[in-house]
Write an enzyme that holds these catalytic residues in place. Structure first.
Site, PDB file in Angstrom:
ATOM      1  N   ASP A 119       0.316  -0.863  -0.359  1.00  0.00           N
ATOM      2  CA  ASP A 119      -0.506  -0.088   0.049  1.00  0.00           C
ATOM      3  C   ASP A 119       0.969   1.827  -0.258  1.00  0.00           C
ATOM      4  O   ASP A 119       2.077   1.266   0.666  1.00  0.00           O
ATOM      5  CB  ASP A 119      -1.138   0.292   1.312  1.00  0.00           C
ATOM      6  N   CYS A 122       1.673   3.329   3.212  1.00  0.00           N
ATOM      7  CA  CYS A 122       1.678   2.055   4.644  1.00  0.00           C
ATOM      8  C   CYS A 122       3.607   2.527   4.950  1.00  0.00           C
ATOM      9  O   CYS A 122       4.198   2.109   4.041  1.00  0.00           O
ATOM     10  CB  CYS A 122       2.081   0.295   3.770  1.00  0.00           C
ATOM     11  N   CYS A 125       5.938  -0.446   4.226  1.00  0.00           N
ATOM     12  CA  CYS A 125       5.803  -0.877   3.236  1.00  0.00           C
ATOM     13  C   CYS A 125       7.155   0.416   2.489  1.00  0.00           C
ATOM     14  O   CYS A 125       7.817  -0.381   1.588  1.00  0.00           O
ATOM     15  CB  CYS A 125       4.860  -0.509   1.898  1.00  0.00           C
ATOM     16  N   ARG A 149      -5.364  -0.322   1.529  1.00  0.00           N
ATOM     17  CA  ARG A 149      -6.067  -0.667   3.344  1.00  0.00           C
ATOM     18  C   ARG A 149      -7.094  -0.216   3.290  1.00  0.00           C
ATOM     19  O   ARG A 149      -8.459  -0.753   4.048  1.00  0.00           O
ATOM     20  CB  ARG A 149      -4.749   0.079   4.120  1.00  0.00           C
TER      21      ARG A 149
END
Length: 234
Positions: A119, A122, A125, A149
């Protein structure tokens, strides 16, 4: 001949009965719980069948009354995780089907390929993506799969579609994870399908890393540890 005919008839009757039972289970999960059943199979536990749905992996009693979300451990086989065995094959099949629509950061001297549900908003991430060079340098190709998300009816989803539809998706993904604004773009894409695959595989957070053997790292790990795990696995 008569005995053979009876045996064949019994097998056929059993198959018809099983098909009817499966249809009843599928109908009940759909009408009562709103689940879409992808597959039904025997489980290692007598009286239960394993069901793969659009919202994850479950066990259900063969009369359709009890739904169980749990891990099945085989005591006689050294506590083998039978649920993980089943999930491994589902993960490998799923990521293979989505490989062509992933955003790929390919290693020059490829040794391993991992798939990562990601994502752009994120934090972990972004942290993992900052180490993409280290992964590539160690022969690890990364196939990114979209997992917005906030869901499919969100700005988050629209932004990820724009990334996947950019003229240079790799650069667009890198820029988005650096916090840059995402330029709007549209095209035929599989962002929604990738998100739904994540739900089917039980993804509830990002990053979610699937290794070449189908095993799962459910969260961020430093590139050095991913490299080490892959090297040890061979």
């Amino acid at each position: 001949m008569a005995i053979n005919a009876i045996a064949v008839a019994a097998i056929m009757m059993s198959s018809v009965t099983q098909a009817a039972d499966d249809a009843a289970i599928q109908q009940k999960l759909s009408s009562v719980l709103g689940l879409t059943v992808d597959s039904i199979a025997d489980s290692p536990v007598p009286g239960l069948v394993q069901v793969s749905t659009n919202r994850g992996f479950f066990y259900i009693s063969d009369d359709g009354q009890f739904l169980i979300q749990a891990r099945v451990l085989n005591i006689d086989e050294g506590m083998r995780d039978e649920t993980e065995v089943a999930m491994t094959s589902l993960r490998l099949k799923g990521v293979e089907e989505m490989e062509a629509s992933s955003i790929t950061f390919k290693a020059k001297n490829e040794k391993h390929v991992i798939s990562v549900f990601t994502d752009i908003t994120c934090g972990y991430c972004r942290k993992l993506h900052n180490e993409i060079g280290e992964l590539n340098d160690n022969g690890i190709t990364v196939n990114y799969l979209a997992f917005p998300r906030a869901g499919l009816n969100s700005e988050n989803y629209d932004d990820m579609v724009s990334v996947w539809c950019a003229k240079n998706p790799q650069q667009a993904l890198t820029n988005a994870k650096a916090g840059d604004n995402v330029a709007s773009a549209t095209c035929k894409n599989k962002v929604a399908e990738q998100y739904k695959l994540g739900q089917k595989l039980g993804v509830n957070g990002t990053p979610n890393i699937i290794l070449p053997d189908g095993s799962l790292i459910p969260g961020y790990q430093p590139a050095s540890l991913i490299v080490s795990a892959l090297e040890q696995a061979g």
